[in-house]
Every structure is written in C-alpha cells, then in structure tokens.
Enzyme design. Structure first.
Site, short mmCIF file in Angstrom:
data_model
loop_
_atom_site.label_atom_id
_atom_site.label_comp_id
_atom_site.label_asym_id
_atom_site.label_seq_id
_atom_site.Cartn_x
_atom_site.Cartn_y
_atom_site.Cartn_z
N GLN A 34 25.43 26.32 6.40
CA GLN A 34 24.21 26.40 7.22
C GLN A 34 24.58 26.94 8.60
O GLN A 34 25.36 26.34 9.34
CB GLN A 34 23.53 25.05 7.37
CG GLN A 34 22.13 25.21 7.98
CD GLN A 34 21.50 23.90 8.41
OE1 GLN A 34 22.05 23.19 9.23
NE2 GLN A 34 20.34 23.59 7.85
N TYR B 94 15.54 24.42 16.76
CA TYR B 94 16.71 25.16 17.23
C TYR B 94 16.31 26.61 17.47
O TYR B 94 15.14 26.97 17.38
CB TYR B 94 17.87 24.97 16.24
CG TYR B 94 18.33 23.52 16.20
CD1 TYR B 94 18.86 22.91 17.33
CD2 TYR B 94 18.16 22.74 15.06
CE1 TYR B 94 19.25 21.58 17.31
CE2 TYR B 94 18.55 21.40 15.04
CZ TYR B 94 19.09 20.83 16.16
OH TYR B 94 19.46 19.50 16.17
N ARG C 186 15.71 27.82 6.06
CA ARG C 186 15.11 26.49 6.24
C ARG C 186 14.04 26.54 7.32
O ARG C 186 14.27 27.05 8.42
CB ARG C 186 16.20 25.50 6.65
CG ARG C 186 15.75 24.05 6.67
CD ARG C 186 16.81 23.17 7.30
NE ARG C 186 16.80 21.82 6.76
CZ ARG C 186 17.39 20.78 7.35
NH1 ARG C 186 18.03 20.94 8.49
NH2 ARG C 186 17.34 19.59 6.81
N GLY D 38 19.35 13.59 2.29
CA GLY D 38 20.23 13.46 3.44
C GLY D 38 20.75 12.06 3.62
O GLY D 38 21.84 11.73 3.17
N ARG D 39 19.98 11.21 4.25
CA ARG D 39 20.45 9.87 4.57
C ARG D 39 20.92 9.07 3.35
O ARG D 39 21.90 8.34 3.46
CB ARG D 39 19.37 9.11 5.35
CG ARG D 39 19.15 9.70 6.75
CD ARG D 39 18.12 8.94 7.54
NE ARG D 39 17.94 9.53 8.87
CZ ARG D 39 17.11 9.06 9.79
NH1 ARG D 39 16.40 7.98 9.54
NH2 ARG D 39 17.01 9.66 10.97
#
Length: 364
Positions: free
Chosen positions: A98, A180, A227, A317-318
């Site tokens: 990524q 971002y 993404r 993810g988590r």
C-alpha cells in the site's frame, strides 16, 4: 456458492480465499523506516489470508506522518521488504504494497529539512494533534504543492511502485482514502485549488489519474488496486458532494480494469453525516471489477456481502491483530481472541513483539 472461504481469481493471481489482511499501520521499523525480520514474522503469521495488503508505506520523506512506519523510497527499504514478501509467498498467499503519502496529516518534525507538510490547499486538520518524534503537537497549516511538485510526487509513487516490484510484491494498492494526500485532492473540503488540479470533479481526480498512469508503466492494471473512503471523517474529512464525487471517481477507475476497488464502506471510523452512507451496492452499480469491503466486518456480515454479490473480497483489520490465525478460526467456528490493549498496537514500548507477534493461535 461463493462464500468468504472460497478461492478467488484476482487477475492472474489465484487467491486461496476471499479474506484480506487489511493494511494496518503497526509502527515497528526504526528511524530509517527499513522493514525488519520481526515484520516478516508478523506477516507470515497472518498469511492464511488469500491476500495481504501491507501496512501503509510512504513513497517519500515528506510523505511521512507516522512514527516508525515503513518506506519504499530507498533501496535499503526495498531490500528490507524482500524477506517479508518471500515469507508470505512461502505460505501460499499474495501481497500488495500500500503506497502512502500523508500530505497535511503530517508535521515538520518528521521531515525538518523539507519543512512544512504539503497539501493541495493551505487548510490545516481540525483535530487534537499529531504524534511526532518529539511528542504530540498541533497540526500545522500545510504548504500548497506547486504543479511542478505534484509532478515530482507522481514520480515518487512510480519509483515506489518500481521498488515494490523489485521487492517481490504481487502488486500495489494506491492509498487514496482516510484523509491522506490523494484523498485531500479528491475532496472539496480540502481541495480549494483553482488550477487544473482543483474545482471540477475531473480536475480533483487528475492527481490520482496521473499516479495510476505512472504506475501502469511498472505494473499492469490487474496488479493495481485503489482504496477510497467516501463515508469517513478520519483526518477531518467529509465533503458535501461526497456521493456525486465518489460515484464519478469509481466510474473513472472502472475504465482502468484494476485489480480491485477497496471501499471503506463501514462506519467504524466515524461517519460525516452529510447524507446517507454510500454502500457497496452503489459502487457495484458503477464499478465492474472486483470490489473489496472494509471497516467493521464480522464473519457473518462478510459472508452476507459476498453471498449477495455486493463484494468479492472482505478486508479484516483489527480482528487480525490478536487473531493471526483468523481464517482457521473462521473455518472451524472457533471464537476470536479479544483485541489487545490499543496502547501496544503501535509499538510505543521497547519490546516491539509485544502486542504484535506474541498472539498464540487457537488451542482447541
């Protein structure tokens, strides 16, 4: 019948299942941002996923906005990634890098020689502050990128993609989400430019388009993912025209025949409440390639999204933080381990293995 644990052909890659390790910034490098052997252990542990997306990896020094996150802007960093991609491949999984530039979600402490962070417009994040190498500090008003600097930044992405290819990655994901730099260009809230990179949706998309076309000289389209986060507020985002904008962006991305479109459709990171949340069904209507859902999925909701044809892949993810054997737990119906104390997620202590590679697999 399609379900989460069935194989999936992603371009020329044959994925063993539709589970994706989401990109998780775990902050385990040193100041040189060179990946470490411990990181190879971490990714190997989680290579039960059909696809791994690496933690966000900066494409340039001025793109840095997180302590101890890895890079792909030096040859030493490239060499550091090689044992990681080899470990993942040995376990029969695929891995994309990524590519990341923090833009205004940075601070001059990360790059004192370069000075202020950069962005499409001089608009600071309205937030509590950023954790820099010198401690927590208020966000700075970023410096506006010139057109020449935009061109140079596009070249940084291309060079990072080239290093990713040499390092053994199967492809790259362009991080255009979560407030971002690329997302800052895409969204009206943060892009007030009046040149060819601002104003219209076409102009706001131009930066991402140029990055994709630059990376296409390194990887074919079926080895490039993108993404997006249409619903999110992370890094002080959310624009009134979000639905029109992200529908347009998905339509434009569809023409490239990408590996996948990775949509942060879940609301676990917050919702801007500027309308109703955008759904995978909306993106399915305008994007014909593989769709990946993310943010807050459980095994049950992931299975439902795939069974209904809304998603082809689901990123977790988590749950993967404390369940390195997540696919095996899904397969056998084993319970998930509780997530560790978030204070150890990002390697803030002296023992980088703590809360990182020290989670045991399930004992039946």
């Amino acid at each position: 019948m399609m379900h989460l644990l069935t194989p999936f052909n992603l371009g020329s890659l044959s994925l063993k299942n539709r589970v994706v390790l989401a990109p998780l910034t775990r902050a385990r490098t040193g100041a040189d941002r060179v990946p470490t052997p411990l990181m190879a252990t971490y990714y190997r542990q989680r290579a039960n996923a059909g696809l791994i997306i690496s933690e966000a990896t900066v494409v340039s020094e001025i793109g840095i906005g997180w302590r101890n996150s890895p890079g792909l802007y030096s040859d030493a960093q490239m060499e550091g990634w090689k044992p990681i991609t080899e470990a993942v491949h040995e376990e029969g999984s695929a891995i994309f890098a990524q590519l990341w530039h923090c833009g205004r979600a940075s601070h001059s402490d990360f790059h004192p020689q370069a000075g202020l962070p950069v962005a499409p417009s001089a608009i600071a994040i309205n937030g509590e502050g950023v954790y820099t190498p010198q401690g927590k500090k208020p966000y700075e008003v970023p410096r506006v990128l010139t057109q020449a600097e935009i061109t140079a930044t596009v070249a940084d992405y291309r060079q990072a993609a080239l290093r990713a290819k040499v390092a053994g990655f199967d492809g790259v994901e362009i991080h255009a989400a979560n407030g971002y730099l690329i997302d800052q260009f895409l969204q009206a809230k943060t892009n007030h430019r009046q040149d060819e990179y601002g104003g219209s949706l076409e102009n706001r998309f131009r930066f991402l388009r140029e990055i994709i076309e630059a990376i296409l000289t390194i990887f074919p389209s079926q080895q490039i993912g993108v993404r997006l986060s249409p619903n999110g507020i992370f890094n002080d985002m959310g624009s009134p025209d979000y639905r029109e904008a992200f529908t347009y962006y998905a339509q434009q991305l569809d023409s490239y025949k990408l590996a996948y479109l990775h949509v942060m459709d879940g609301l676990a990171f917050g919702f801007h409440e500027l309308g109703t949340p955008m759904t995978l069904a909306e993106f399915r209507g305008v994007f014909s390639g593989p769709l990946m859902g993310n943010c807050g999925y459980t095994q049950a909701t992931a299975e439902a999204a795939i069974a209904e044809g809304l998603a082809d892949l689901i990123a977790f993810g988590r749950p993967y933080i404390s369940n390195p054997d997540l696919v095996q737990r899904f397969t056998h119906g084993w319970p998930l381990a509780e997530n560790a104390d978030p204070s150890v997620w990002n390697g803030s202590g002296e023992d980088f293995a703590l809360g990182y590679t020290d989670f045991p697999p399930y004992q039946a």
